[in-house]
Design a protein around this motif. Structure first.
Motif, PDB file in Angstrom:
ATOM      1  N   TYR A  40       1.176  -1.385   0.188  1.00  0.00           N
ATOM      2  CA  TYR A  40      -0.203   0.527   0.325  1.00  0.00           C
ATOM      3  C   TYR A  40       1.125   1.340   0.340  1.00  0.00           C
ATOM      4  O   TYR A  40       1.109   1.672   1.439  1.00  0.00           O
ATOM      5  CB  TYR A  40      -1.044   0.108   1.173  1.00  0.00           C
ATOM      6  CG  TYR A  40      -1.676  -1.478   0.790  1.00  0.00           C
ATOM      7  CD1 TYR A  40      -3.076  -1.259  -0.210  1.00  0.00           C
ATOM      8  CD2 TYR A  40      -1.958  -2.130   2.308  1.00  0.00           C
ATOM      9  CE1 TYR A  40      -3.450  -1.928   0.383  1.00  0.00           C
ATOM     10  CE2 TYR A  40      -2.541  -3.011   1.979  1.00  0.00           C
ATOM     11  CZ  TYR A  40      -3.429  -3.264   0.934  1.00  0.00           C
ATOM     12  OH  TYR A  40      -4.319  -4.543   1.172  1.00  0.00           O
ATOM     13  N   PHE A  48      -6.154  -1.849  -5.208  1.00  0.00           N
ATOM     14  CA  PHE A  48      -6.869  -1.887  -4.606  1.00  0.00           C
ATOM     15  C   PHE A  48      -8.175  -1.291  -4.149  1.00  0.00           C
ATOM     16  O   PHE A  48      -9.328  -2.166  -4.150  1.00  0.00           O
ATOM     17  CB  PHE A  48      -6.582  -1.708  -3.201  1.00  0.00           C
ATOM     18  CG  PHE A  48      -8.109  -2.651  -2.505  1.00  0.00           C
ATOM     19  CD1 PHE A  48      -7.400  -4.151  -2.006  1.00  0.00           C
ATOM     20  CD2 PHE A  48      -8.638  -1.866  -1.742  1.00  0.00           C
ATOM     21  CE1 PHE A  48      -8.195  -4.901  -1.278  1.00  0.00           C
ATOM     22  CE2 PHE A  48      -9.297  -2.753  -0.868  1.00  0.00           C
ATOM     23  CZ  PHE A  48      -9.347  -4.331  -0.783  1.00  0.00           C
ATOM     24  N   GLY A  88      -7.298   0.401   9.292  1.00  0.00           N
ATOM     25  CA  GLY A  88      -7.203   0.432   7.714  1.00  0.00           C
ATOM     26  C   GLY A  88      -7.757   0.665   7.118  1.00  0.00           C
ATOM     27  O   GLY A  88      -8.680  -0.443   6.151  1.00  0.00           O
ATOM     28  N   GLY A  90      -8.029   2.743   4.179  1.00  0.00           N
ATOM     29  CA  GLY A  90      -8.326   2.408   2.833  1.00  0.00           C
ATOM     30  C   GLY A  90      -8.830   3.783   1.858  1.00  0.00           C
ATOM     31  O   GLY A  90      -8.600   5.101   2.958  1.00  0.00           O
ATOM     32  N   LYS A  94     -16.480   2.824   2.749  1.00  0.00           N
ATOM     33  CA  LYS A  94     -18.484   2.096   3.936  1.00  0.00           C
ATOM     34  C   LYS A  94     -18.234   3.232   4.547  1.00  0.00           C
ATOM     35  O   LYS A  94     -19.551   2.887   5.382  1.00  0.00           O
ATOM     36  CB  LYS A  94     -17.299   0.877   3.828  1.00  0.00           C
ATOM     37  CG  LYS A  94     -17.051  -0.568   2.798  1.00  0.00           C
ATOM     38  CD  LYS A  94     -16.592  -1.719   2.792  1.00  0.00           C
ATOM     39  CE  LYS A  94     -16.080  -1.954   2.246  1.00  0.00           C
ATOM     40  NZ  LYS A  94     -15.126  -3.149   2.173  1.00  0.00           N
ATOM     41  N   ASP A 111      -4.401   3.758   8.897  1.00  0.00           N
ATOM     42  CA  ASP A 111      -4.064   3.119   7.745  1.00  0.00           C
ATOM     43  C   ASP A 111      -2.214   3.992   7.419  1.00  0.00           C
ATOM     44  O   ASP A 111      -1.523   4.670   7.785  1.00  0.00           O
ATOM     45  CB  ASP A 111      -4.497   4.213   6.574  1.00  0.00           C
ATOM     46  CG  ASP A 111      -4.414   2.559   5.371  1.00  0.00           C
ATOM     47  OD1 ASP A 111      -5.589   2.451   5.434  1.00  0.00           O
ATOM     48  OD2 ASP A 111      -3.597   2.586   4.509  1.00  0.00           O
ATOM     49  N   ILE A 112      -1.491   2.603   6.742  1.00  0.00           N
ATOM     50  CA  ILE A 112      -0.238   2.764   7.086  1.00  0.00           C
ATOM     51  C   ILE A 112       0.006   3.346   5.831  1.00  0.00           C
ATOM     52  O   ILE A 112       0.976   3.966   5.482  1.00  0.00           O
ATOM     53  CB  ILE A 112       0.044   1.600   6.875  1.00  0.00           C
ATOM     54  CG1 ILE A 112       1.397   1.542   6.618  1.00  0.00           C
ATOM     55  CG2 ILE A 112      -0.420   0.814   5.590  1.00  0.00           C
ATOM     56  CD1 ILE A 112       2.386   0.072   6.853  1.00  0.00           C
ATOM     57  N   ALA A 138      -0.246   4.650  10.597  1.00  0.00           N
ATOM     58  CA  ALA A 138       0.195   3.945  11.434  1.00  0.00           C
ATOM     59  C   ALA A 138       0.195   2.844  10.841  1.00  0.00           C
ATOM     60  O   ALA A 138      -0.432   2.412   9.749  1.00  0.00           O
ATOM     61  CB  ALA A 138      -0.580   4.570  12.710  1.00  0.00           C
ATOM     62  N   ASP A 139       1.362   1.655  12.012  1.00  0.00           N
ATOM     63  CA  ASP A 139       1.176   0.462  11.697  1.00  0.00           C
ATOM     64  C   ASP A 139       0.207  -0.286  12.161  1.00  0.00           C
ATOM     65  O   ASP A 139       0.802  -0.445  13.593  1.00  0.00           O
ATOM     66  CB  ASP A 139       2.023  -0.016  10.966  1.00  0.00           C
ATOM     67  CG  ASP A 139       2.925  -1.131  10.733  1.00  0.00           C
ATOM     68  OD1 ASP A 139       1.702  -1.886  11.066  1.00  0.00           O
ATOM     69  OD2 ASP A 139       3.894  -1.629  11.177  1.00  0.00           O
ATOM     70  N   PHE A 140      -0.473  -0.723  11.803  1.00  0.00           N
ATOM     71  CA  PHE A 140      -1.615  -1.341  13.274  1.00  0.00           C
ATOM     72  C   PHE A 140      -0.563  -2.912  13.727  1.00  0.00           C
ATOM     73  O   PHE A 140      -1.098  -3.131  14.464  1.00  0.00           O
ATOM     74  CB  PHE A 140      -3.150  -1.595  13.369  1.00  0.00           C
ATOM     75  CG  PHE A 140      -3.675  -2.266  11.658  1.00  0.00           C
ATOM     76  CD1 PHE A 140      -3.038  -3.506  10.660  1.00  0.00           C
ATOM     77  CD2 PHE A 140      -4.143  -1.396  11.169  1.00  0.00           C
ATOM     78  CE1 PHE A 140      -3.297  -4.138  10.103  1.00  0.00           C
ATOM     79  CE2 PHE A 140      -4.919  -2.053   9.394  1.00  0.00           C
ATOM     80  CZ  PHE A 140      -4.594  -3.294   9.420  1.00  0.00           C
ATOM     81  N   GLY A 161     -13.886  -5.021   5.684  1.00  0.00           N
ATOM     82  CA  GLY A 161     -12.831  -5.727   3.777  1.00  0.00           C
ATOM     83  C   GLY A 161     -11.895  -6.950   4.313  1.00  0.00           C
ATOM     84  O   GLY A 161     -11.379  -7.405   3.284  1.00  0.00           O
ATOM     85  N   THR A 163      -9.731  -7.800   6.172  1.00  0.00           N
ATOM     86  CA  THR A 163      -7.758  -7.097   6.236  1.00  0.00           C
ATOM     87  C   THR A 163      -7.731  -8.450   7.492  1.00  0.00           C
ATOM     88  O   THR A 163      -6.751  -8.453   7.769  1.00  0.00           O
ATOM     89  CB  THR A 163      -7.595  -5.782   6.501  1.00  0.00           C
ATOM     90  OG1 THR A 163      -8.305  -4.865   5.564  1.00  0.00           O
ATOM     91  CG2 THR A 163      -6.207  -5.694   6.693  1.00  0.00           C
TER      92      THR A 163
HETATM   93  C1  LIG Z   1      -7.945  -4.660   2.261  1.00  0.00           C
HETATM   94  S1  LIG Z   1      -7.778  -3.508   1.986  1.00  0.00           S
HETATM   95  C2  LIG Z   1      -9.282  -2.939   2.869  1.00  0.00           C
HETATM   96  C3  LIG Z   1      -9.471  -1.318   2.661  1.00  0.00           C
HETATM   97  C4  LIG Z   1     -10.893  -0.941   2.831  1.00  0.00           C
HETATM   98  N1  LIG Z   1     -10.866  -0.842   4.954  1.00  0.00           N
HETATM   99  C5  LIG Z   1     -11.959  -1.239   3.010  1.00  0.00           C
HETATM  100  O1  LIG Z   1     -12.534  -2.282   3.027  1.00  0.00           O
HETATM  101  O2  LIG Z   1     -12.222  -1.869   1.495  1.00  0.00           O
HETATM  102  C6  LIG Z   1      -6.533  -3.087   3.503  1.00  0.00           C
HETATM  103  C7  LIG Z   1      -5.534  -1.334   4.733  1.00  0.00           C
HETATM  104  O3  LIG Z   1      -5.455  -1.464   4.866  1.00  0.00           O
HETATM  105  C8  LIG Z   1      -4.113  -0.615   5.010  1.00  0.00           C
HETATM  106  N2  LIG Z   1      -3.321  -1.489   5.752  1.00  0.00           N
HETATM  107  C9  LIG Z   1      -2.896  -2.376   5.381  1.00  0.00           C
HETATM  108  N3  LIG Z   1      -1.897  -3.076   6.679  1.00  0.00           N
HETATM  109  C10 LIG Z   1      -1.792  -2.399   7.657  1.00  0.00           C
HETATM  110  C11 LIG Z   1      -1.358  -1.764   8.322  1.00  0.00           C
HETATM  111  N4  LIG Z   1       0.118  -2.722   9.023  1.00  0.00           N
HETATM  112  N5  LIG Z   1      -1.449  -0.851   8.719  1.00  0.00           N
HETATM  113  C12 LIG Z   1      -2.106   0.294   9.075  1.00  0.00           C
HETATM  114  N6  LIG Z   1      -3.162   0.065   7.803  1.00  0.00           N
HETATM  115  C13 LIG Z   1      -2.929  -1.227   6.970  1.00  0.00           C
HETATM  116  C14 LIG Z   1      -4.229  -1.025   4.026  1.00  0.00           C
HETATM  117  O4  LIG Z   1      -3.064  -0.057   3.344  1.00  0.00           O
HETATM  118  C15 LIG Z   1      -5.360  -0.436   2.408  1.00  0.00           C
HETATM  119  O5  LIG Z   1      -5.805   0.266   3.400  1.00  0.00           O
END
Ligand SMILES: C[S@@+](CC[C@H](N)C(=O)[O-])C[C@H]1O[C@@H](n2cnc3c(N)ncnc32)[C@H](O)[C@@H]1O
Length: 318
Positions: A40, A48, A88, A90, A94, A111-112, A138-140, A161, A163
């Motif tokens: 990302y 994405f 996350g 995005g 939604k 979000d990262i 941030a990195d979750f 998502g 995620t």
């Molecule tokens: C599968 S996409 C989902 C996006 C959106 N939430 C959706 O439902 O369509 C994953 C999202 O999580 C974010 N992401 C992935 N790894 C991450 C992390 N370690 N920390 C923060 N955000 C992260 C990505 O940048 C992306 O926006």
């Protein structure tokens, strides 16, 4: 034109590692791997979003329909005047359903993908001029320290998502525990993709237009852009089989030939047919997700699914 920019005080938290260091560490391993969070950058986030529009990618439209259908019930559980914290976040598409239904006091998208988050937050700010918006880069996968807002509104988490599926069960539980801590007693709405016909799952990650392949290869193009590496994306094949025994899609970039790539001065060798693991996408049953969530400090409460049981939305209470 006032786009509400004065309200956008982006909080940036240290990432703790550089892309170059993480990439080299993963590619020195055997088998090779690259963590999926590196998909990302701005381009990756945009690709994405294109995946979400694909006919094969039932996840986005099914989850969006569930949110719309149950918005009033979800809003009641979140409570009026809350701070919605989205992990996350995005494209922020939604959450608009929840912003309309739940009338939160504040919205904290985390979000990262920092530059992309900046872009989409500006668009949202223009549409919701009265909402307190506080983007967090941030990195979750690391501890999250999200400072309290003035008046300390109750937090309600949103993690759509599927995620959560990108993590193996132990890491998924650790992530839910970090979210539990970050929410300080608030509940969490999680979107979770469900186990189903393997052919349907396979098609969702192997679309006819090749958009998921482009997303996968963006990892290498990102490295070329940011690190000056010399990956030839045509030298790698997108490979995304469904591992039914493990209940997950596994995504790889497979070297089509013997080749070497130089990254930050280090030469990495690839054998013909050698895979680089780039992502997992775990699928759950409603029951298996609830059992897992119950071990993370949350109490699984309401759950919603569509008539075909493709996707599920879970309300977890703290
Ligand atoms: C599968 S996409 C989902 C996006 C959106 N939430 C959706 O439902 O369509 C994953 C999202 O999580 C974010 N992401 C992935 N790894 C991450 C992390 N370690 N920390 C923060 N955000 C992260 C990505 O940048 C992306 O926006």
């Amino acid at each position: 034109m006032d786009t509400g920019l004065a309200r956008l005080h982006t909080i940036e938290t240290p990432q703790g590692e550089t892309f170059a260091a993480a990439l080299l560490e993963g590619l020195r391993k055997s088998p090779k791997e690259i963590a999926c969070k590196y998909f990302y950058d701005v381009e990756g986030s945009q690709i994405f979003d294109a995946i979400c529009e694909l006919p094969e990618y039932y996840q986005t439209r099914t989850e969006t329909a569930l949110l719309a259908r149950h918005a009033a019930e979800i809003a009641a559980l979140m409570g009026a005047g809350a701070e919605i914290v989205e992990f996350g976040a995005g494209s922020l598409r939604k959450v608009r359903i929840l912003l309309e239904a739940a009338s939160p006091q504040a919205y904290t998208p985390l979000d990262i993908s920092g530059a992309y988050l900046g872009e989409v937050v500006r668009a949202l700010a223009a549409d919701y001029p009265m909402l307190t918006l506080r983007p967090v880069v941030a990195d979750f996968t690391r501890p999250m320290d999200i400072p309290a807002l003035a008046g300390n509104p109750r937090r309600a988490g949103f993690f759509p998502g599927s995620t959560i599926g990108n993590f193996k069960p132990d890491a998924a539980m650790a992530l839910l525990r970090r979210m539990h801590a970050a929410l300080g007693g608030g509940g969490l709405l999680v979107g979770v993709d469900l186990v189903k016909d393997p052919a349907r799952l396979h098609a969702a990650y192997n679309d006819a237009a090749g958009v998921t392949a482009k997303f996968n290869k963006n990892l290498m193009l990102r490295a070329n852009r940011e690190l000056g590496s010399d990956f030839d994306p045509e030298g790698f094949a997108h490979y995304a089989p469904y591992n039914a025994a493990a209940g997950r899609i596994e995504m790889y970039l497979v070297s089509r030939r013997r080749q070497s790539v130089t990254i930050a001065g280090e030469r990495i060798e690839f054998a013909p047919g050698e895979p680089v693991h780039t992502e997992d996408s775990h699928k759950y049953t409603i029951e298996s997700f609830r059992e897992m969530a119950a071990r993370t400090g949350f109490r699984p409460r309401a759950v919603w699914t569509d008539p075909e049981r493709l996707f599920s939305l879970h309300w977890l209470e703290s």
